[in-house]
Design an enzyme around this catalytic site. Structure first.
Site, PDB file in Angstrom:
ATOM      1  N   CYS A  59     -42.906  10.141  13.056  1.00  0.00           N
ATOM      2  CA  CYS A  59     -42.315  11.474  12.916  1.00  0.00           C
ATOM      3  C   CYS A  59     -40.985  11.570  13.645  1.00  0.00           C
ATOM      4  O   CYS A  59     -40.900  11.244  14.823  1.00  0.00           O
ATOM      5  CB  CYS A  59     -43.208  12.529  13.546  1.00  0.00           C
ATOM      6  SG  CYS A  59     -44.753  12.731  12.760  1.00  0.00           S
TER       7      CYS A  59
ATOM      8  N   CYS B  78     -35.081  15.491  17.349  1.00  0.00           N
ATOM      9  CA  CYS B  78     -35.292  14.807  16.058  1.00  0.00           C
ATOM     10  C   CYS B  78     -34.110  13.912  15.708  1.00  0.00           C
ATOM     11  O   CYS B  78     -32.967  14.339  15.733  1.00  0.00           O
ATOM     12  CB  CYS B  78     -35.515  15.842  14.958  1.00  0.00           C
ATOM     13  SG  CYS B  78     -35.621  15.123  13.316  1.00  0.00           S
TER      14      CYS B  78
ATOM     15  N   CYS C  56     -30.132  16.142   7.479  1.00  0.00           N
ATOM     16  CA  CYS C  56     -30.657  17.503   7.632  1.00  0.00           C
ATOM     17  C   CYS C  56     -29.553  18.368   8.229  1.00  0.00           C
ATOM     18  O   CYS C  56     -28.826  17.912   9.112  1.00  0.00           O
ATOM     19  CB  CYS C  56     -31.880  17.482   8.545  1.00  0.00           C
ATOM     20  SG  CYS C  56     -32.705  19.081   8.652  1.00  0.00           S
TER      21      CYS C  56
ATOM     22  N   CYS D 188     -32.497  19.951  15.287  1.00  0.00           N
ATOM     23  CA  CYS D 188     -33.528  20.055  16.314  1.00  0.00           C
ATOM     24  C   CYS D 188     -33.237  18.971  17.350  1.00  0.00           C
ATOM     25  O   CYS D 188     -32.964  17.827  16.992  1.00  0.00           O
ATOM     26  CB  CYS D 188     -34.905  19.890  15.697  1.00  0.00           C
ATOM     27  SG  CYS D 188     -35.205  21.153  14.449  1.00  0.00           S
TER      28      CYS D 188
ATOM     29  N   CYS E 247     -45.157  10.037   3.140  1.00  0.00           N
ATOM     30  CA  CYS E 247     -44.268  10.996   3.787  1.00  0.00           C
ATOM     31  C   CYS E 247     -42.928  10.964   3.040  1.00  0.00           C
ATOM     32  O   CYS E 247     -42.256   9.933   3.007  1.00  0.00           O
ATOM     33  CB  CYS E 247     -44.115  10.588   5.253  1.00  0.00           C
ATOM     34  SG  CYS E 247     -43.048  11.682   6.176  1.00  0.00           S
TER      35      CYS E 247
ATOM     36  N   GLU F 209     -35.260   7.590   3.467  1.00  0.00           N
ATOM     37  CA  GLU F 209     -36.421   6.784   3.812  1.00  0.00           C
ATOM     38  C   GLU F 209     -37.697   7.502   3.388  1.00  0.00           C
ATOM     39  O   GLU F 209     -37.742   8.727   3.331  1.00  0.00           O
ATOM     40  CB  GLU F 209     -36.437   6.502   5.315  1.00  0.00           C
ATOM     41  CG  GLU F 209     -35.258   5.625   5.711  1.00  0.00           C
ATOM     42  CD  GLU F 209     -35.190   5.318   7.197  1.00  0.00           C
ATOM     43  OE1 GLU F 209     -34.815   4.185   7.521  1.00  0.00           O
ATOM     44  OE2 GLU F 209     -35.498   6.181   8.023  1.00  0.00           O
TER      45      GLU F 209
HETATM   46  N1  SAH Z   1     -37.838  19.472   8.549  1.00  0.00           N
HETATM   47  C1  SAH Z   1     -39.217  19.674   8.493  1.00  0.00           C
HETATM   48  C2  SAH Z   1     -40.009  18.462   8.063  1.00  0.00           C
HETATM   49  C3  SAH Z   1     -39.603  17.104   8.621  1.00  0.00           C
HETATM   50  S1  SAH Z   1     -39.971  16.688  10.269  1.00  0.00           S
HETATM   51  C4  SAH Z   1     -39.742  20.176   9.829  1.00  0.00           C
HETATM   52  O1  SAH Z   1     -38.993  20.164  10.794  1.00  0.00           O
HETATM   53  O2  SAH Z   1     -40.869  20.656   9.877  1.00  0.00           O
HETATM   54  C5  SAH Z   1     -41.727  16.421  10.362  1.00  0.00           C
HETATM   55  C6  SAH Z   1     -42.307  16.723  11.745  1.00  0.00           C
HETATM   56  O3  SAH Z   1     -41.886  15.768  12.736  1.00  0.00           O
HETATM   57  C7  SAH Z   1     -41.842  18.079  12.279  1.00  0.00           C
HETATM   58  O4  SAH Z   1     -42.919  18.778  12.861  1.00  0.00           O
HETATM   59  C8  SAH Z   1     -40.854  17.685  13.329  1.00  0.00           C
HETATM   60  O5  SAH Z   1     -40.643  18.709  14.259  1.00  0.00           O
HETATM   61  C9  SAH Z   1     -41.499  16.454  13.911  1.00  0.00           C
HETATM   62  N2  SAH Z   1     -40.579  15.631  14.707  1.00  0.00           N
HETATM   63  C10 SAH Z   1     -39.245  15.526  14.594  1.00  0.00           C
HETATM   64  N3  SAH Z   1     -38.753  14.651  15.508  1.00  0.00           N
HETATM   65  C11 SAH Z   1     -39.820  14.169  16.201  1.00  0.00           C
HETATM   66  C12 SAH Z   1     -39.962  13.201  17.245  1.00  0.00           C
HETATM   67  N4  SAH Z   1     -38.915  12.546  17.721  1.00  0.00           N
HETATM   68  N5  SAH Z   1     -41.198  12.954  17.708  1.00  0.00           N
HETATM   69  C13 SAH Z   1     -42.275  13.587  17.184  1.00  0.00           C
HETATM   70  N6  SAH Z   1     -42.204  14.485  16.185  1.00  0.00           N
HETATM   71  C14 SAH Z   1     -40.986  14.783  15.682  1.00  0.00           C
HETATM   72 FE1  SF4 Z   2     -34.386  18.794  10.310  1.00  0.00          FE
HETATM   73 FE2  SF4 Z   2     -35.576  17.158  12.058  1.00  0.00          FE
HETATM   74 FE3  SF4 Z   2     -35.402  19.768  12.588  1.00  0.00          FE
HETATM   75 FE4  SF4 Z   2     -37.059  18.914  10.662  1.00  0.00          FE
HETATM   76  S1  SF4 Z   2     -37.233  18.439  12.836  1.00  0.00           S
HETATM   77  S2  SF4 Z   2     -35.617  20.639  10.547  1.00  0.00           S
HETATM   78  S3  SF4 Z   2     -35.861  17.166   9.838  1.00  0.00           S
HETATM   79  S4  SF4 Z   2     -33.682  18.340  12.384  1.00  0.00           S
END
Ligand code: SAH
Ligand code: SF4
Length: 397
Positions: free
Chosen positions: A372, A152, A145, A149, A138, A125
């Site tokens: 995000c 996420c 991934c 996290c 974006c 996406e």
């Molecule tokens: N993998 C990279 C980039 C993609 S995520 C990273 O983790 O930095 C982009 C941003 O969205 C990151 O700061 C991530 O921590 C945040 N993010 C992920 N899940 C989220 C959620 N459910 N609500 C708000 N921010 C989120």
């Molecule tokens: Fe991967 Fe989501 Fe963690 Fe970014 S925030 S490193 S996309 S699992």
């Protein structure tokens, strides 16, 4: 699947069924470096002495004009155009669905060649966020991934594969195609954030090659100051990002103590907060004019206390920083809640009073799961057992 029938949003393209996807027979020129383009020209008989000039012409058609067919390249001789068309394409990833949020955010589902054995395609996406003074795209770096996290959505999708440079640049091209953004004076896409699906620093070379193409002044020409790469903290590749890409850096910090960060960003067990912040302090080119953005997702009762805010300020002392507070975006099955608005405001005030810009990121495109951390495509690598279970299910239905 993230394609939802929100009555407030609209979908323009019917998603084509996830049937067998046959990879194109000819390679696309999109994503090749100048040196690789010179080789491609060599392979269709262009003499070495002419290649540099021809590369310059091609580059202009590909990345300045956004040509989608060799026929339109009028400054290139007809027979050379024909020879190129015989061996190559100008294909970008297929846009198979488009959703538009009530706030104007657009999310595209892009289909890529998938697993050659099963013939199943891969999908990622890409999200466009228009604002008064800028348009941010974006971009994804991986299908899924490998990191998990806990807050996420993308992290719940097992990694299927890294994208190649063409598929990363291809997202920018496909978005500009859909937005009618070639080569007009008023640009729609003015900024790029590597904040889509995937961890860009676990796909370093492809991301680097793609971003250098996007920043190239003879083509798409988005300045490196308008390109931000976000990492969850892959420490060994942070210095390389500064040295080899030179873009802006964002770091997903999210917690001030290792015990909490270990839970939220499990990569912290490998690269703890201190090592991560040392890498930030030494980020090539970092200065007050070129600050690092620290992302901090606001999770109710987890990382949002006044003490956390004060500790954050102490931790970042001496690093030219901006702090971006992100209200948690929920997704189906997520176990966290977003902090209350007053709590976010208090947190932001403490950070602001300590002298840091502390904007709260307005969630965009929540109604189409484009905000995000909400991105997730249907592509999953099924285990043998899951495949069997699926087969069994389809037999009983
Ligand atoms: N993998 C990279 C980039 C993609 S995520 C990273 O983790 O930095 C982009 C941003 O969205 C990151 O700061 C991530 O921590 C945040 N993010 C992920 N899940 C989220 C959620 N459910 N609500 C708000 N921010 C989120
Ligand atoms: Fe991967 Fe989501 Fe963690 Fe970014 S925030 S490193 S996309 S699992």
């Amino acid at each position: 699947m993230t394609l939802i029938a929100a009555h407030t949003a609209s979908s323009f393209l019917e998603k084509a069924p996830l049937a067998r996807y046959v990879a194109p027979e000819k390679p696309s020129l999109i994503g090749l470096s100048r040196a690789a383009l010179a080789d491609a020209l060599g392979s269709v008989g262009v003499p070495e002495g002419q290649r540099k000039m021809r590369v310059q012409q091609l580059w202009h058609w590909l990345y300045f004009r956004g040509a989608t067919s060799f026929d339109t390249m009028t400054s290139i001789a007809k027979d050379l155009r024909a020879a190129l068309a015989e061996r190559f394409t100008l294909a970008r990833p297929d846009v198979v669905a488009e959703q538009v949020s009530v706030d104007g955010t657009r999310k595209w589902l892009l289909r890529l060649p998938g697993d050659p054995e099963s013939g199943l395609p891969h999908e990622v996406e890409c999200v466009y966020i228009p604002d008064a003074e800028r348009g941010t795209l974006c971009v994804s770096s991986q299908v899924g991934c490998t990191l998990n996290c806990s807050f996420c959505h993308t992290g719940t999708q097992r990694l299927v594969r890294n994208l190649n440079a063409g598929e990363i640049v291809g997202q920018v091209m496909a978005a500009r195609d859909r937005l009618g953004d070639w080569p007009s004076g008023e640009r729609c896409v003015t900024n790029i954030v590597m904040m889509g699906m995937g961890e860009p620093l676990y796909n370093f070379e492809a991301v680097r090659d793609a971003l250098l193409i996007v920043a190239d002044g003879d083509g798409i020409a988005i300045s490196k100051r308008r390109i931000t790469l976000s990492t969850s903290g892959v420490v060994p590749n942070i210095a390389r990002t500064g040295a080899e890409i030179g873009c802006m850096l964002a770091v997903s910090l999210h917690a001030v103590r290792d015990e909490v960060r270990n839970e939220l960003v499990p990569l912290n067990r490998k690269y703890p907060i201190r090592e991560l912040l040392d890498a930030c302090r030494n980020y090539p080119g970092v200065s007050n004019a070129k600050r690092i953005t620290f992302e901090y997702v606001m999770l109710k009762g987890v990382n949002d206390s006044i003490e956390d805010a004060k500790a954050l300020v102490r931790l970042l002392k001496g690093i030219p920083a901006k702090i971006n507070l992100i209200p948690f975006n929920p997704w189906p099955g997520s176990r966290y809640e977003c902090s209350d608005w007053e709590v976010i405001e208090k947190f932001s005030q403490i950070v602001f009073d300590a002298g840091y810009a502390s904007p709260v990121r307005t969630p965009r495109g929540r109604d189409i799961l484009a905000a995000c951390g909400q991105l997730k495509s249907a592509t999953e690598k099924l285990s043998a057992r899951e495949r069997m279970a699926l087969r069994a299910m389809s037999m009983v239905e």
